[in-house]
Design a protein around this motif. Structure first.
Motif: not given
Ligand code: ZN
Ligand code: ZN
Lengths: 319, 271, 319, 271
Positions: D18, D21, D37, D40
């Motif tokens: 990701c 994050c 995701c 996050c």
């Molecule tokens: Zn993320």
């Protein structure tokens, strides 16, 4: 949550505390049980006594009780499938006003109300239920949606008043309120208001130019706060109880004066102590009113509303 | 307004002193100038009669709805009873209520008219004011007349409690019916225009004019200061401030009001 | 006021300066007079030469010329009895937009336009003619008044674009523009736009969904500034002239593409040099267009406007 | 969005990281989670096909107006010719234009539908997009269908010059005719929704939903920074920011979008 007691509830407080101290014992003797039963009877008697002899200002205090159920509580208790809608499409989303789509039994409606917080933090966030212009403009947007999509409008009133602040003035508080009134005066759907707590002047009025206006028994509705009135007329805030008396702001006074359509009674002890029966009665009132109003064709509905508000006022005529 | 009170502190002499700029003025000149200080331009309060003289065609005004009389629906009691207050205000102003309604002409155009007098219980709206305004909307709707209102009000009248508050709803309902006919309604906000009158029929006018420096708002400045606990910005809630913030079309001094209004009505009825 | 010359006007500048130096002499000899006459002829020839061979970007420069007449100049030259109306009744009175009631010969109309300043101080005050949302909302209010009181609407376009700023975004620039468009699409009165200078994208479009859209000869109207386009496509602001070419943003291009209804010609030298004949022609165009449009009943008027805008666009159909 | 590009920096492996994050995610899980995701909550871009799978009843979508093809009305020339750009975008996205229009069902409710793909020249609106949206309004008006549009657009398409700008006027004109029938129109703003599409038909929806953190605005953040010469406040122009400022009804994560939309349409057609 710790119970908050009003000034005139000291005896009630004492009994309730005795009950909970007995009921909270690790071992409850039959003796205790008997005592509890007696205390509960006493409590009932005391609640009835106090709550059937409330002064106007005591009702104001109840209407302001921090633990009194809020608009959001009524929405959650009475409706299903609430979808909150945000924003005025102009400036902001006022947390002091909540609104959205909701279902009452099978009826789809639009709900709008002032929203106070449940604690200090929430109250700061929601400005103690005192809207800014964007709150009234959000309401206008939702009212227009209600009209467009043929959804009856239900409003809950619970505000000390429209917020008297610099930003509110800069953004046209007076205009925002006036435009709510203009919109409601011929909104082509049934409209019902329920005063659940404080009915603070123009700030409450903005949501209550409706076909039916009900007040909970201990709600108040006033042209000015008792305190504000006391300061102007007696030059002393402490004369608020006198002002509350003079202003005829209780549900009973207003019904007698023909200014509201009905009272939704509260159990002795008030809606903050026993909210459930109040939700139930409110729901009944809403359903039966809507039932009546939905029978009217659009034009009759609007005409009747206009006639209702046309006749407000008392004066003499002829020299 | 503190200044205004000062301005009238030499009430009977040949001269008066402007409370704002402290200039000594000939009383006659001041009055011929429609009570505008020729030095600083401050607009002092006018009576309804003076307003009519300033704005309307000579002898064209005919008052209407004079038969309405204030009742005391709450039997309102405080230090002074409501009925005594009304009586005193009648004596002081020579009027029967805080608004004078009627018909008249402005540059030959027939108008429905309302003039508020702040001297009558602060220009406040009780049942009679609400009824008069409502009837004026109805009369104007029936006779297809444009409306001009000259506002000066502190808001809803406390002494009639919720009857007063509901006049806001009543007048707006009448106004909305009137405006559906696409008839024009112009308001002139004078010092002060606040409270329930501002938050109802007054601010829904098609065009809003205001007198220079007039106080205009929903809440009064004192209440705002007390609530927010901070001092107000300079010029806050003046007509000029309101114009800057989008709520007033034009700030018009007295010397230009009649001409501006004639032009405006000419546009709004002639299109 | 000192004349400001554009980059391609150096020869013009030279001649004009020679003329004024001669004409400014304390004693003008017959010899001087003869010289002046010749110079004036040269000037005419040079103006014609330069102004009949303008590149698209040179027209953009003319459209932006600081001394080009502004909306207020057109209002003062063409109309009588202008009464400016202020404010959106929501947040502010945007100085970048001017509007009000005006009389065109005997016709009462509503006029709205972008307003640039005449000098730096004024331009700062008027944000260089780039409106905030409150400008578009003021315009909406005036459009509604025009509809209510049956006043034809005339708009003047002269903006680099709607202002791209934090406050403008916070207050819904996109919404303000979209709502102008929605309102204009079925406004029940004749509507005419005149592009007098810059036609900056959506900021200009908001006032131009009208029955008739004209451009002054050296006005431009573009989906993006040539500079913005150059940066995106060529990664270089200096390629703006190329972008101006590619974007087809001149009055001649737009007329050829069927996107505007006509061109109001300017004398060689441009409207900033000779505004009077441009005012006159603009007035003629307004009067003759209004004359045509006022013959249509309300429904036909709106239908024709909707049909006009319905057919905008070029594409192929069928596989 | 920079983050997004980073998120796809390991495009073919079993895992991806990701970009927001930095968490390493199972690609399969990530895709099953509709490209949100799980750590996050960042909502990565979806293709039109993925949108349809996420929102609509199975196999209910029928595309319309596929016969419309982009022309090159300005013969637009720059480093890359317009027609080449269109061709490349077709290949990249498998679509024929930046919007896919059609009909389909959502919880059994028949809807007129538009889905934008930002991958096709930034979801920009030229003549074909404008014509498709216009026809969709007309189709929905004629068949009395509610409308749902999923927006993702950088604005008007430069390469068609004023033809593109005028699509804003054209689509709004069609929308206004549609809305006169009191038929509901809901828009879902996804990342990014800016420029001419936002300033026309998109923001005139009766209800506006937005995906978490989606960029929404008129001007792009870069342009604003350049113009104002100051850094933008944190969270500026996110969906959450827009909601706070009154322009978005609800920010709805992908997992709840279908249910929320079904509820909404149920209210708006059932009243
Ligand atoms: Zn993320
Ligand atoms: Zn003075």
């Amino acid at each position: 949550m710790r119970k908050i007691y009003l000034s005139f509830e000291s005896k009630i407080k004492k009994i309730e505390e005795e009950i909970s101290s007995l009921a909270g014992k690790s071992k409850i003797t039959p003796e205790d049980e008997k005592k509890i039963l007696i205390l509960k009877n006493n409590l009932q008697a005391e609640l009835k006594k106090v709550y059937s002899n409330l002064s106007p200002f005591q009702r104001v205090e109840i209407a302001r009780h921090p633990q009194r159920p809020k608009t959001i509580d009524f929405i959650q208790a009475i409706f299903s499938d609430f979808v909150e809608l945000h924003g005025d499409r102009l400036f902001g989303d006022d947390p002091a006003v909540i609104g959205g789509l909701a279902t009452l039994e099978k009826l789809k409606v639009m709900v709008i109300g002032h929203l106070k917080g449940k604690d200090t933090r929430e109250n700061i966030e929601r400005n103690f239920g005192m809207p800014h212009p964007e709150g009234y403009r959000k309401a206008q947007r939702l009212m227009k949606l209600a009209a467009r999509f043929n959804l009856p409008l239900i409003t809950f009133l619970d505000t000390p008043g429209a917020y008297p602040g610099v930003g509110a003035e800069e953004r046209g508080q007076a205009w925002a309120i006036a435009e709510c009134l203009a919109l409601m005066s011929d909104l082509p759907v049934p409209t019902i208001s329920i005063g659940i707590g404080e009915g603070g002047s123009g700030g409450a009025l903005a949501f209550s130019l409706t076909d039916r206006l009900y007040l909970l028994e201990n709600a108040y509705y006033s042209v000015i706060t008792p305190e504000g009135c006391a300061v102007i007329l007696w030059k002393e805030k402490s004369k608020a109880p006198l002002a509350a008396e003079a202003l005829k702001l209780t549900s009973y006074d207003l019904l007698e004066l023909g200014l509201i359509d009905g009272i939704i009674s509260e159990p002795p002890g008030g809606a903050h102590r026993f909210p459930e029966p109040v939700y139930e009665k409110t729901k009944e009132v809403l359903l039966s009113s809507l039932n009546e109003l939905l029978k009217l064709d659009r034009e009759t509905l609007i005409t009747k509303r206009q006639e209702k508000w046309r006749q407000m006022g008392v004066f003499t005529e002829g020299d | 307004m503190k200044e205004e009170k000062k301005g009238f502190s030499v009430p009977d002499g040949l001269f008066i002193r402007c409370g704002v700029c402290k200039t000594i003025l000939f009383r006659k000149e001041f009055e011929k100038n429609f009570k505008v200080c020729p030095h600083c331009g401050f607009h002092y309060r006018l009576s309804v009669k003076e307003r009519i003289d300033l704005l309307l065609d000579n002898n064209s005004f005919q008052e209407k709805f004079t038969e309405l009389r204030t009742a005391d629906p709450l039997s309102f009691r405080c230090l002074k009873n409501y009925s005594e207050l009304v009586e005193k205000s009648e004596q002081k102003t020579g009027l029967r209520e805080a608004v004078v309604t009627g018909e008249g002409k402005l540059g030959g155009i027939s108008l429905a008219l309302a003039f508020f007098d702040f001297g009558f219980i602060g220009g406040s709206m009780g049942s009679v004011v609400g009824e008069k305004i409502t009837r004026l909307f109805e009369l104007a709707e029936a006779s297809k007349k444009p409306i001009l209102m000259v506002i000066a009000s502190g808001g809803a009248r406390m002494q009639e409690g919720m009857f007063s508050l509901f006049q806001m709803a009543k007048t707006v309902t009448a106004l909305k019916k009137y405006q559906r006919r696409n008839l024009p309604y112009v308001a002139l906000f004078t010092n002060p225009t606040t409270g329930g009158v501002t938050a109802s029929f007054a601010s829904l006018a098609d065009i809003i004019l205001a007198e220079p420096q007039a106080l205009i708002g929903f809440a009064g400045p004192k209440v705002i200061e007390q609530t927010t606990g901070s001092r107000l910005p300079k010029g806050f809630q003046t007509a000029e401030f309101l114009m800057k913030h989008g709520f007033v079309d034009l700030v018009v001094p007295r010397s230009e009001q009649r001409d501006t209004l004639i032009k405006l009505f000419d546009y709004l009825i002639g299109g």
